[in-house]
Design an enzyme around this catalytic site. Structure first.
Site, PDB file in Angstrom:
ATOM      1  N   ARG A   3       0.466  -1.483  -0.045  1.00 29.24           N
ATOM      2  CA  ARG A   3      -0.089  -0.145   0.208  1.00 29.24           C
ATOM      3  C   ARG A   3       0.983   1.046   0.509  1.00 29.24           C
ATOM      4  NH1 ARG A   3      -3.420   2.612   4.620  1.00 29.24           N
ATOM      5  NH2 ARG A   3      -4.705   3.891   3.672  1.00 29.24           N
ATOM      6  N   ASN A  60      -3.119   8.798   3.975  1.00 34.67           N
ATOM      7  CA  ASN A  60      -1.693   8.084   4.054  1.00 34.67           C
ATOM      8  C   ASN A  60      -1.546   8.053   5.804  1.00 34.67           C
ATOM      9  OD1 ASN A  60      -0.891   7.687   1.485  1.00 34.67           O
ATOM     10  ND2 ASN A  60       0.318  10.207   1.376  1.00 34.67           N
ATOM     11  N   HIS A 103      -6.024  -5.648  -2.390  1.00 41.86           N
ATOM     12  CA  HIS A 103      -7.123  -5.633  -1.564  1.00 41.86           C
ATOM     13  C   HIS A 103      -7.866  -6.823  -1.045  1.00 41.86           C
ATOM     14  CE1 HIS A 103      -8.673  -1.328  -2.786  1.00 41.86           C
ATOM     15  NE2 HIS A 103      -7.670  -1.776  -2.781  1.00 41.86           N
TER      16      HIS A 103
END
Length: 327
Positions: A60, A92, A191
């Site tokens: 990620r 973030n 994901h």
């Protein structure tokens, strides 16, 4: 004539050096730091034993880095003065694994000082964290990136894919990054790892069209389960698996839940709204080996977005700050 011939050879060598300086390569550190991949792999193996979710965190982080200013490790920079860095932006703030990158960088600097970029370390670390359970590299990583000197939280919006995005928006954003629909569907397969805060999808559960309703594209039974896990209003302290039962396993299970209408985000469900995209989802769902092969190809493309090479950027000595004397 001898001087002229020698000068011509010099120019030829110089031109070849300049040309090669701008390219990523599997053997970039062959002569300057041949141990780099071994060092990264060994440190990642230690950390993944203590943190099984590290693969999700680092892949990620790499996505979030490459989609903003390219793969230049700008996401690793800390805020300086009043200019908030990328890692301070809302999308973030849930990133993890910065300490692992610091550990790797410190080790490499002791062996090969001022040679290996933080951008390359992040690319290798993400690959190795995903690969650790398989005991082999799941894709090759080309090296030669250099580090950027700018990191701005204000540049996040419009560059990172939103969990609320529809298919058209996703395709346009990926196109801007040099990626196509196939890359979109394949990279969304990441994901299968990790979890998400409730706020990223709670609107689908409670107020999808501002009428107190649920998203009809979400399986009703699954929506009921999610409402039990995520009360309204959403708490930032609560997270749920993005791929129920498989959030620590890198596989193609994500496409199973997607076809069952159990994709967590609007952006997940969006992949089923286009005929071509839907076909790709179905193909990837049927074959884990096909997914692995496709993911490797798309990762190579993604990891080359906007890279700095040659004399651009710098080789940071500390991944959190630009080198002294640089703007």
């Amino acid at each position: 004539m001898k001087m002229r011939a020698g000068y011509s050879i010099f120019l030829l060598i110089l031109s070849l050096t300049v040309c090669n300086a701008g390219k990523l390569s599997n053997s970039f550190y062959k002569n300057t730091c041949p141990q780099v991949e071994k060092i990264v792999r060994e440190i990642i193996q230690i950390h993944t034993r203590n943190n099984p979710s590290l693969g999700a965190q680092l892949i990620r982080m790499q996505f979030h880095d490459c989609f903003v200013r390219g793969c230049d490790a700008s996401v690793l920079l800390d805020t300086v003065n009043n200019s908030k860095a990328e890692k301070e932006a809302m999308p973030n703030q849930s990133l993890g694994g910065f300490d692992v990158i610091d550990d790797i960088k410190a080790t490499i600097e002791r062996v090969c000082p001022k040679v290996v970029s933080c951008a390359d370390i992040l690319a290798l670390a993400a690959r190795d964290a995903i690969s650790a359970p398989f005991k082999k590299s799941m894709w090759s990583v080309q090296l030669g990136r250099r580090d950027g000197r700018v990191s701005l939280a204000t540049e996040i919006n419009g560059n990172l894919p939103s969990p609320f995005a529809n298919f058209t928006s996703l395709v346009q954003l990926f196109k801007e990054k040099g990626l196509n629909v196939n890359d979109l569907v394949v990279l969304s397969g990441a994901h299968t790892l990790g979890d998400s805060r409730c706020g990223a999808f709670s609107r689908r559960l409670y107020n999808f069209t501002s009428k107190g309703d649920a998203d009809p594209s979400l399986d009703p039974t699954y929506a009921k389960i999610l409402r039990k896990q995520c009360p309204n209003p959403a708490s930032p302290a609560i997270t749920v698996e993005m791929d129920p039962g498989s959030s620590l396993s890198f596989d193609n299970h994500y496409y199973d839940i997607l076809l069952q209408k159990k994709g967590l985000f609007v952006s997940d469900a969006a992949l089923l709204t286009d005929k071509n995209s839907n076909k790709i989802v179905t193909r990837l769902q049927r074959s884990r080996s096909l997914f692995f092969t496709a993911f490797a190809k798309s990762m190579k493309k993604m990891a080359a977005i906007g890279v700095l090479t040659g004399n651009a950027g710098e080789i940071r000595q500390n991944c959190r700050v630009v080198n002294p004397g640089k703007n």
